[in-house]
Design a protein around this motif. Structure first.
Motif, short mmCIF file in Angstrom:
data_model
loop_
_atom_site.label_atom_id
_atom_site.label_comp_id
_atom_site.label_asym_id
_atom_site.label_seq_id
_atom_site.Cartn_x
_atom_site.Cartn_y
_atom_site.Cartn_z
N ALA A 165 0.85 -1.19 0.00
CA ALA A 165 0.00 0.00 0.00
C ALA A 165 0.88 1.24 0.00
O ALA A 165 1.82 1.35 0.80
N GLY A 166 0.59 2.16 -0.89
CA GLY A 166 1.33 3.41 -0.95
C GLY A 166 0.75 4.44 -0.01
O GLY A 166 0.23 4.09 1.06
N PHE A 167 0.77 5.70 -0.40
CA PHE A 167 0.33 6.76 0.50
C PHE A 167 -0.38 7.84 -0.30
O PHE A 167 -0.15 8.01 -1.51
N ASP A 168 -1.27 8.56 0.39
CA ASP A 168 -2.01 9.63 -0.26
C ASP A 168 -1.26 10.95 -0.12
O ASP A 168 -0.12 11.00 0.35
N GLY A 169 -1.92 12.04 -0.51
CA GLY A 169 -1.29 13.35 -0.48
C GLY A 169 -0.94 13.84 0.90
O GLY A 169 -0.09 14.74 1.04
N ASP A 170 -1.57 13.27 1.93
CA ASP A 170 -1.27 13.64 3.31
C ASP A 170 -0.29 12.68 3.97
O ASP A 170 -0.04 12.78 5.18
N GLY A 171 0.22 11.73 3.21
CA GLY A 171 1.19 10.78 3.75
C GLY A 171 0.56 9.60 4.45
O GLY A 171 1.27 8.83 5.11
N ASN A 172 -0.75 9.41 4.31
CA ASN A 172 -1.43 8.29 4.95
C ASN A 172 -1.50 7.09 4.01
O ASN A 172 -1.60 7.26 2.79
N PRO A 173 -1.46 5.88 4.57
CA PRO A 173 -1.61 4.69 3.72
C PRO A 173 -2.91 4.75 2.94
O PRO A 173 -3.95 5.15 3.47
N SER A 174 -2.86 4.38 1.66
CA SER A 174 -4.04 4.51 0.81
C SER A 174 -3.97 3.50 -0.32
O SER A 174 -2.91 3.25 -0.89
N LEU A 175 -5.14 2.94 -0.67
CA LEU A 175 -5.21 2.01 -1.78
C LEU A 175 -5.32 2.72 -3.12
O LEU A 175 -5.46 2.05 -4.16
N THR A 176 -5.24 4.04 -3.12
CA THR A 176 -5.14 4.74 -4.40
C THR A 176 -3.83 4.40 -5.09
O THR A 176 -3.71 4.57 -6.31
N ASN A 177 -2.85 3.95 -4.30
CA ASN A 177 -1.58 3.46 -4.83
C ASN A 177 -1.29 2.12 -4.13
O ASN A 177 -1.09 2.09 -2.91
N ALA A 178 -1.32 1.03 -4.88
CA ALA A 178 -1.21 -0.27 -4.23
C ALA A 178 -0.82 -1.34 -5.25
O ALA A 178 -0.87 -1.12 -6.46
N THR A 179 -0.42 -2.50 -4.73
CA THR A 179 -0.14 -3.66 -5.58
C THR A 179 -0.92 -4.86 -5.09
O THR A 179 -1.22 -5.00 -3.89
N TYR A 180 -1.23 -5.76 -6.04
CA TYR A 180 -1.98 -6.98 -5.76
C TYR A 180 -1.31 -8.12 -6.52
O TYR A 180 -1.07 -8.01 -7.72
N GLU A 181 -1.04 -9.21 -5.83
CA GLU A 181 -0.34 -10.34 -6.44
C GLU A 181 -1.31 -11.47 -6.74
O GLU A 181 -2.10 -11.87 -5.89
N LEU A 182 -1.23 -11.99 -7.95
CA LEU A 182 -2.13 -13.05 -8.39
C LEU A 182 -1.35 -14.05 -9.23
O LEU A 182 -0.54 -13.67 -10.08
N THR A 183 -1.58 -15.33 -8.98
CA THR A 183 -1.02 -16.37 -9.85
C THR A 183 -2.09 -16.79 -10.83
O THR A 183 -3.19 -17.19 -10.43
N SER A 184 -1.79 -16.69 -12.13
CA SER A 184 -2.79 -17.01 -13.15
C SER A 184 -3.04 -18.51 -13.17
O SER A 184 -2.24 -19.30 -12.65
N PRO A 185 -4.13 -18.95 -13.80
CA PRO A 185 -4.39 -20.40 -13.93
C PRO A 185 -3.29 -21.12 -14.69
O PRO A 185 -3.19 -22.35 -14.60
N HIS A 186 -2.48 -20.37 -15.43
CA HIS A 186 -1.37 -20.98 -16.17
C HIS A 186 -0.07 -20.99 -15.37
O HIS A 186 0.98 -21.35 -15.89
N GLY A 187 -0.15 -20.54 -14.09
CA GLY A 187 1.02 -20.57 -13.23
C GLY A 187 1.90 -19.33 -13.31
O GLY A 187 2.97 -19.28 -12.69
#
Length: 362
Positions: A165-187
């Motif tokens: 999770a990144g941070f917003d304009g006030d320096g707070n954690p925010s999902l406006t900037n984030a990453t999500y990890e997924l393994t596809s059905p093909h591995g």
């Protein structure tokens, strides 16, 4: 009298029958969305919802789109849903002017959050933030209600994939900037990264450091941001928003995407022109610093179906089918709104080469 009247009409019935057959033959046979390979998987791309949300009459259209997505999770093997941002028309507008919408911002945020409830607990989704999701009307500042209506625990399917999770304009954690990890059905290891509208320099630096970590070096990174390509498939160089610390498409390419060895796809929205399909879309491929192809797509629909104050976009969305082998993606453009009725479902597909195509992954 009735029998005599029918006798007078009888000679015309064969002509009427032939005319009806010709009309039916002229309409393309409707085939609902389906996988071309049973081992493929699908990502759904939803364009900017803002014009659906700003009018009460339009709000059910976007909910129909997410309901259709939920209905087809198993059939299309949907593993991820992306939304390009501009979730609302105004982030903080208590009194709509009845021309550019009749719903205050609170109703708009509630509407788009309610539409995504159709997917909560069923499939992960990631929503970008656009210029209209910040400030009052459009990016006058970096304040947004996004985190209030899309908190981390809204959809546990997304939450279990959340990594950074990144941070917003006030320096707070925010999902406006984030990453999500997924393994596809093909591995294949996938990392989805979402960045705020016109990301700040510090956000781009955070993003660069994040994707360059050792644990992600072999991941296939898919970037979602709002303002990136224009309708000529060019990287957007500048826009007139009153933000001093901001980076549009060209700067995002130069500072983040091109130098990174593992960012391989970029999706965006933002652009549009009244009732002009080509004013809403674009596609290009470039090589990154590692010599790998980066496929970049802009897809929107918000001014189709009646312009800026129309029905919100005719219900258009895109499906991206990832074929086995991980080397090819099939793109199709479909409208659940047209498909819902037998009288309009012949309009449910856009089949021009810029709307139905394939691209390769090297």
């Amino acid at each position: 009298m009735k029998f005599t009247h029918m006798r007078k009409l009888l000679p015309f019935y064969p002509v009427l029958f032939c005319f009806t057959v010709v009309r039916l033959a002229a309409q393309p046979l409707y085939v609902p969305p389906q996988l071309s390979s049973p081992d493929a998987w699908t990502m759904v791309l939803l364009p900017d919802p803002q014009t659906y949300g700003k009018f009460a009459r339009n709000q059910p259209v976007f909910e129909l789109m997410t309901a259709w997505t939920a209905e087809n999770i198993s059939k299309l093997n949907i593993r991820m849903v992306l939304c390009t941002g501009d979730l609302v028309e105004q982030n903080q507008m208590p009194n709509p002017n009845q021309i550019n919408g009749d719903q205050p911002s609170k109703s708009q945020w509630e509407s788009v959050a309610r539409a995504f409830e159709r997917l909560d607990g069923r499939v992960p989704y990631i929503c970008g933030t656009g210029n209209h999701d910040f400030g009052f009307k459009s990016a006058e500042n970096r304040q947004t209600y996004y985190d209030r209506y899309f908190p981390p625990d809204k959809n546990f399917r997304s939450q279990e994939l959340l990594r950074d999770a990144g941070f917003d304009g006030d320096g707070n954690p925010s999902l406006t900037n984030a990453t999500y990890e997924l393994t596809s059905p093909h591995g294949q290891k996938l990392l989805f990264m979402v960045l705020e509208f016109a990301p700040r320099d510090a956000v781009l630096e955070w993003a660069r450091k994040t994707v360059s970590q050792e644990k992600y070096k072999d991941h296939f990174v898919i970037l979602l941001t709002h303002s990136y390509l224009n309708s000529k498939s060019e990287h957007i160089e500048k826009e007139g928003y009153p933000l001093t610390d901001r980076n549009y498409g060209l700067a995002v390419w130069q500072k983040l995407v091109q130098p990174s060895s593992n960012i391989r796809m970029v999706f965006s929205g933002h652009i549009g022109a009244p009732d002009d399909v080509l004013g809403h879309i674009g596609f290009r491929s470039d090589k990154n610093a590692a010599g790998k192809k980066v496929n970049q797509m802009v897809f929107n629909a918000q001014a189709l179906g009646g312009g800026w104050h129309g029905n919100g976009g005719d219900g258009w969305l895109r499906t991206l089918e990832f074929l086995p082998g991980g080397k090819k993606v099939k793109v199709r453009t479909f409208s659940p709104l047209f498909a819902i009725s037998p009288s309009t479902r012949h309009l449910a597909w856009r089949t021009e080469p810029y709307d139905e195509f394939e691209f390769d992954i090297d």
